[in-house]
Design a protein around this motif. Structure first.
Motif, PDB file in Angstrom:
ATOM      1  N   ASP A  66       0.889  -1.277   0.144  1.00  0.00           N
ATOM      2  CA  ASP A  66       0.004   0.074  -0.015  1.00  0.00           C
ATOM      3  C   ASP A  66       0.784   1.141   0.029  1.00  0.00           C
ATOM      4  O   ASP A  66       1.773   1.481   0.924  1.00  0.00           O
ATOM      5  N   PRO A  67       0.667   1.930  -0.886  1.00  0.00           N
ATOM      6  CA  PRO A  67       1.311   3.287  -0.918  1.00  0.00           C
ATOM      7  C   PRO A  67       1.008   4.093   0.146  1.00  0.00           C
ATOM      8  O   PRO A  67      -0.183   3.892   1.040  1.00  0.00           O
ATOM      9  N   PRO A  68       1.740   5.155   0.666  1.00  0.00           N
ATOM     10  CA  PRO A  68       1.382   6.179   1.942  1.00  0.00           C
ATOM     11  C   PRO A  68       0.087   6.396   1.763  1.00  0.00           C
ATOM     12  O   PRO A  68      -0.398   7.087   0.667  1.00  0.00           O
ATOM     13  N   GLY A  69      -0.480   6.450   3.023  1.00  0.00           N
ATOM     14  CA  GLY A  69      -1.677   6.990   3.246  1.00  0.00           C
ATOM     15  C   GLY A  69      -3.046   6.177   2.279  1.00  0.00           C
ATOM     16  O   GLY A  69      -4.177   6.812   2.284  1.00  0.00           O
ATOM     17  N   MET A  70      -2.633   4.824   1.656  1.00  0.00           N
ATOM     18  CA  MET A  70      -3.653   3.997   1.118  1.00  0.00           C
ATOM     19  C   MET A  70      -3.941   2.761   1.683  1.00  0.00           C
ATOM     20  O   MET A  70      -3.173   2.185   1.818  1.00  0.00           O
ATOM     21  N   PRO A  71      -5.448   2.684   2.133  1.00  0.00           N
ATOM     22  CA  PRO A  71      -5.702   1.571   2.666  1.00  0.00           C
ATOM     23  C   PRO A  71      -5.454   0.292   1.591  1.00  0.00           C
ATOM     24  O   PRO A  71      -5.451   0.709   0.773  1.00  0.00           O
ATOM     25  N   PRO A  72      -5.432  -0.958   2.394  1.00  0.00           N
ATOM     26  CA  PRO A  72      -5.377  -2.018   1.222  1.00  0.00           C
ATOM     27  C   PRO A  72      -6.588  -2.249   0.251  1.00  0.00           C
ATOM     28  O   PRO A  72      -7.590  -1.910   0.706  1.00  0.00           O
ATOM     29  N   VAL A  73      -6.320  -2.905  -0.786  1.00  0.00           N
ATOM     30  CA  VAL A  73      -7.400  -3.477  -1.525  1.00  0.00           C
ATOM     31  C   VAL A  73      -7.895  -4.399  -0.817  1.00  0.00           C
ATOM     32  O   VAL A  73      -7.204  -5.458  -0.379  1.00  0.00           O
ATOM     33  N   THR A  74      -9.075  -4.323  -0.670  1.00  0.00           N
ATOM     34  CA  THR A  74      -9.982  -5.160   0.280  1.00  0.00           C
ATOM     35  C   THR A  74     -11.187  -6.044  -0.206  1.00  0.00           C
ATOM     36  O   THR A  74     -11.825  -5.655  -1.061  1.00  0.00           O
ATOM     37  N   ASP A 118     -15.952   2.593  17.887  1.00  0.00           N
ATOM     38  CA  ASP A 118     -15.282   1.880  16.894  1.00  0.00           C
ATOM     39  C   ASP A 118     -14.405   2.431  16.125  1.00  0.00           C
ATOM     40  O   ASP A 118     -13.521   1.819  15.349  1.00  0.00           O
ATOM     41  N   MET A 119     -14.360   3.785  16.060  1.00  0.00           N
ATOM     42  CA  MET A 119     -13.684   4.454  15.347  1.00  0.00           C
ATOM     43  C   MET A 119     -11.918   4.390  15.548  1.00  0.00           C
ATOM     44  O   MET A 119     -11.356   4.539  14.435  1.00  0.00           O
ATOM     45  N   GLN A 120     -11.786   3.963  16.548  1.00  0.00           N
ATOM     46  CA  GLN A 120     -10.170   3.762  16.964  1.00  0.00           C
ATOM     47  C   GLN A 120      -9.623   2.690  15.880  1.00  0.00           C
ATOM     48  O   GLN A 120      -8.316   2.849  15.837  1.00  0.00           O
ATOM     49  N   THR A 121     -10.358   1.942  15.437  1.00  0.00           N
ATOM     50  CA  THR A 121      -9.760   0.935  14.352  1.00  0.00           C
ATOM     51  C   THR A 121      -9.761   1.290  13.088  1.00  0.00           C
ATOM     52  O   THR A 121      -9.647   0.311  12.209  1.00  0.00           O
ATOM     53  N   VAL A 122     -10.297   2.392  12.629  1.00  0.00           N
ATOM     54  CA  VAL A 122     -10.707   2.922  11.367  1.00  0.00           C
ATOM     55  C   VAL A 122      -9.211   3.270  10.841  1.00  0.00           C
ATOM     56  O   VAL A 122      -8.582   4.098  11.480  1.00  0.00           O
ATOM     57  N   TYR A 123      -9.052   3.123   9.522  1.00  0.00           N
ATOM     58  CA  TYR A 123      -7.613   3.609   9.052  1.00  0.00           C
ATOM     59  C   TYR A 123      -7.547   4.826   9.130  1.00  0.00           C
ATOM     60  O   TYR A 123      -8.482   5.687   8.615  1.00  0.00           O
ATOM     61  N   GLY A 124      -6.460   5.533   9.465  1.00  0.00           N
ATOM     62  CA  GLY A 124      -6.311   6.933   9.643  1.00  0.00           C
ATOM     63  C   GLY A 124      -6.611   7.644  10.608  1.00  0.00           C
ATOM     64  O   GLY A 124      -6.630   8.871  10.870  1.00  0.00           O
ATOM     65  N   PHE A 125      -7.320   6.674  11.750  1.00  0.00           N
ATOM     66  CA  PHE A 125      -7.907   7.551  12.910  1.00  0.00           C
ATOM     67  C   PHE A 125      -6.940   7.149  13.889  1.00  0.00           C
ATOM     68  O   PHE A 125      -6.274   6.157  14.068  1.00  0.00           O
ATOM     69  N   ASP A 126      -6.901   7.936  15.035  1.00  0.00           N
ATOM     70  CA  ASP A 126      -5.855   8.011  16.194  1.00  0.00           C
ATOM     71  C   ASP A 126      -6.564   6.850  17.026  1.00  0.00           C
ATOM     72  O   ASP A 126      -7.668   6.717  17.494  1.00  0.00           O
ATOM     73  N   LYS A 127      -5.686   5.884  17.348  1.00  0.00           N
ATOM     74  CA  LYS A 127      -5.925   4.502  18.138  1.00  0.00           C
ATOM     75  C   LYS A 127      -6.434   4.957  19.457  1.00  0.00           C
ATOM     76  O   LYS A 127      -7.241   4.224  20.063  1.00  0.00           O
ATOM     77  N   GLN A 128      -5.915   6.306  20.088  1.00  0.00           N
ATOM     78  CA  GLN A 128      -6.473   6.522  21.558  1.00  0.00           C
ATOM     79  C   GLN A 128      -7.876   7.103  21.465  1.00  0.00           C
ATOM     80  O   GLN A 128      -8.873   6.871  22.044  1.00  0.00           O
ATOM     81  N   SER A 129      -7.725   8.304  20.748  1.00  0.00           N
ATOM     82  CA  SER A 129      -8.664   9.222  20.902  1.00  0.00           C
ATOM     83  C   SER A 129     -10.163   8.858  19.900  1.00  0.00           C
ATOM     84  O   SER A 129     -11.344   9.319  19.926  1.00  0.00           O
ATOM     85  N   GLY A 130      -9.722   8.182  18.884  1.00  0.00           N
ATOM     86  CA  GLY A 130     -10.983   7.635  17.963  1.00  0.00           C
ATOM     87  C   GLY A 130     -11.254   8.955  16.817  1.00  0.00           C
ATOM     88  O   GLY A 130     -12.153   8.858  16.184  1.00  0.00           O
ATOM     89  N   ASN A 131     -10.467   9.858  16.861  1.00  0.00           N
ATOM     90  CA  ASN A 131     -10.422  11.052  16.132  1.00  0.00           C
ATOM     91  C   ASN A 131      -9.729  10.864  14.957  1.00  0.00           C
ATOM     92  O   ASN A 131      -8.687  10.219  14.873  1.00  0.00           O
ATOM     93  N   PRO A 134      -9.095  17.044   5.792  1.00  0.00           N
ATOM     94  CA  PRO A 134      -9.654  15.679   5.687  1.00  0.00           C
ATOM     95  C   PRO A 134      -9.067  14.509   5.394  1.00  0.00           C
ATOM     96  O   PRO A 134      -7.842  14.418   5.169  1.00  0.00           O
ATOM     97  N   ILE A 135      -9.676  13.263   5.262  1.00  0.00           N
ATOM     98  CA  ILE A 135      -9.044  11.949   4.906  1.00  0.00           C
ATOM     99  C   ILE A 135      -9.300  11.681   3.286  1.00  0.00           C
ATOM    100  O   ILE A 135     -10.291  11.697   2.867  1.00  0.00           O
ATOM    101  N   PRO A 136      -8.018  11.243   2.670  1.00  0.00           N
ATOM    102  CA  PRO A 136      -8.211  11.008   1.281  1.00  0.00           C
ATOM    103  C   PRO A 136      -9.092  10.134   0.876  1.00  0.00           C
ATOM    104  O   PRO A 136      -9.391   9.174   1.719  1.00  0.00           O
TER     105      PRO A 136
END
Ligand SMILES: Nc1nc2c(c(=O)[nH]1)N[C@H]1C(S)=C(S)[C@@H](COP(=O)(O)O)O[C@H]1N2
Ligand SMILES: [Mo]
Length: 418
Positions: free
Chosen positions: A194-202, A342-355, A360-362
């Motif tokens: 995965d290039p920087p900032g790109m989640p995997p092909v899923t 649940d947002m803590q586990t979303v790509y590009g979100f902070d693992k602690q705060s969930g923000n 914006p997110i690409p």
């Protein structure tokens, strides 16, 4: 802090400005709304009605198939492998341009990859990311959701790929009729890394926290984060590893650019067609955040006549004014399915705060808002555009619509005589 009525507080919980909420969550505002804008009830009402995630059933749909695969009667649906229990993915070598693989997963010898096996992989390694689905041939995005699944590479590794693999083709269920086949493809390198900032092909099995519906492409759909919709094949049934070096996507028909990335564009949301004399004009909209990122949204209001030159599509001479890119929603809930915890586990979100770690997110959207000062009575054309992270006005310099819709959006507003 400005007073909010109770009624407004209910709606605003879905999508609200941290600024107004008392700055409780970390504010990632690139710029704030002005005091004047915040005090304008009409603009605030528009902002309070914005929703970030699209409920699955409210997505726009682009689909082919006669009958549509997910509309088959239950027994046929099962026969077609389009239920969780019956789903089986083939992962095979291309007969014409063979790949060297340790194993293939095939219906013929009962080794096709099952949903249960996919769930086993998911326990070890699932991925969740936000992506906006957009058809390159349509004006505006179809919807924005949290997609959850297993990286495609995890399944490909299980086939022990060895050599002679340059590309991966994949297709959806097509009623066993080659004419109905919908296929897309990617270079193998994109899938393996995965290039920087790109989640995997899923390989996606959930949307907004719920199993992905048949209409949205379930039981399993491929989702490619950085591209237009045609790369994200629904009702996925087969993956083919090939040594062919070029794309053969179904979408190459129709003159489409099958390698384009999602572009950065701005679109209008709510604008009143008619505005009373002497009042400011409240506007909201959304910006799609493409490969080049989003720095600014700008609007330009100009009398509708004389019309701008017909051949003009770029409007670089316009008196463009900055609008405000709105911060992330403070409540990510869509349909009560994807709770904020649940947002803590979303790509590009902070693992602690969930923000979101940045905003914006690409490959997603950001909402924007602005309050244009009053203008004399008359008919006006308002346009919106974006400035990307390279300081290039978008959609520019790729004005070819077959790489993704590239028009500068336009609305007409009439300011009354009284
Ligand atoms: N199997 C299959 N997958 C498909 C399509 C299709 O017709 N068949 N349409 C594609 C196109 S062109 C787009 S834009 C997106 C739209 O996704 P959506 O209907 O979930 O919004 O799905 C893609 N995946
Ligand atoms: Mo599409």
């Amino acid at each position: 802090m400005t007073h909010l009525s109770d009624e407004h507080q209910v709606t605003s919980r879905r999508f609200f400005l941290a600024v107004l909420a008392g700055g409780s969550s970390s504010v990632l505002l690139p710029s704030d709304l002005s005091a004047q804008e915040l005090a304008n009830p009409a603009l605030r009402r528009l902002i309070e009605n914005l929703h970030y995630l699209t409920p699955a059933e409210q997505f726009g749909t682009v689909e082919r198939g006669n009958p549509l695969p997910y509309k088959l009667p239950p027994a046929d649906l099962k026969e077609a492998g389009l239920t969780k229990d019956s789903w089986k993915l083939e992962v095979v070598s291309d007969a014409d341009y063979p790949a060297t693989m340790g194993k293939q997963f095939k219906h013929a010898d009962n080794t096709a990859f099952s949903y249960a096996k996919l769930m086993e992989l998911a326990k070890k390694h699932s991925t969740r990311f936000i992506k906006t689905m957009t058809c390159n041939n349509m004006e505006a995005p179809l919807g924005t959701g949290i997609w959850e699944g297993v990286p495609l590479r995890d399944v490909i590794w299980l086939t022990e790929p060895k050599a002679n693999i340059r590309r991966v083709f994949y297709h959806g269920y097509h009623n066993l009729d080659p004419k109905q086949m919908f296929q897309s493809s990617l270079p193998i390198g994109r899938i393996l890394e995965d290039p920087p900032g790109m989640p995997p092909v899923t390989l996606v099995y959930k949307l907004n926290g719920k199993p992905i519906s048949g209409r949205r492409g379930g039981p399993v759909r491929l989702v490619v984060p950085e591209t237009y919709g045609f790369k994200s094949v629904k009702w996925l049934t087969r993956i083919t590893l090939t040594n062919l070096h070029h794309a053969n996507d179904t979408y190459h028909r129709g003159n489409n650019d099958v390698d384009s990335w999602l572009k950065t564009i701005a679109r209008f949301g709510s604008v009143n067609d008619e505005v009373p004399k002497g009042t400011p004009i409240p506007i909201t909209g959304l910006a799609q955040v493409g490969i080049s990122g989003l720095k600014k949204v700008q609007v330009w209001i100009t009398p509708s006549s004389p019309a701008q030159p017909k051949e003009e599509t770029r409007f670089i001479y316009g008196d463009w004014q900055d609008a405000t890119i709105l911060p992330p929603p403070t409540d990510w809930d869509a349909n009560g399915t994807a709770g904020p915890t649940d947002m803590q586990t979303v790509y590009g979100f902070d693992k602690q705060s969930g923000n979101p770690a940045s905003w914006p997110i690409p490959y997603t959207i950001a909402h924007w808002a602005t309050l244009l000062p009053p203008v004399p009575p008359g008919r006006y054309t308002i346009r919106c555009r974006t400035i990307d992270n390279n300081n290039i006005a978008q959609p520019l310099p790729r004005p070819f619509r077959k790489s993704g819709n590239s028009s500068i959006a336009r609305v007409t507003v009439v300011v009354g005589e009284s």
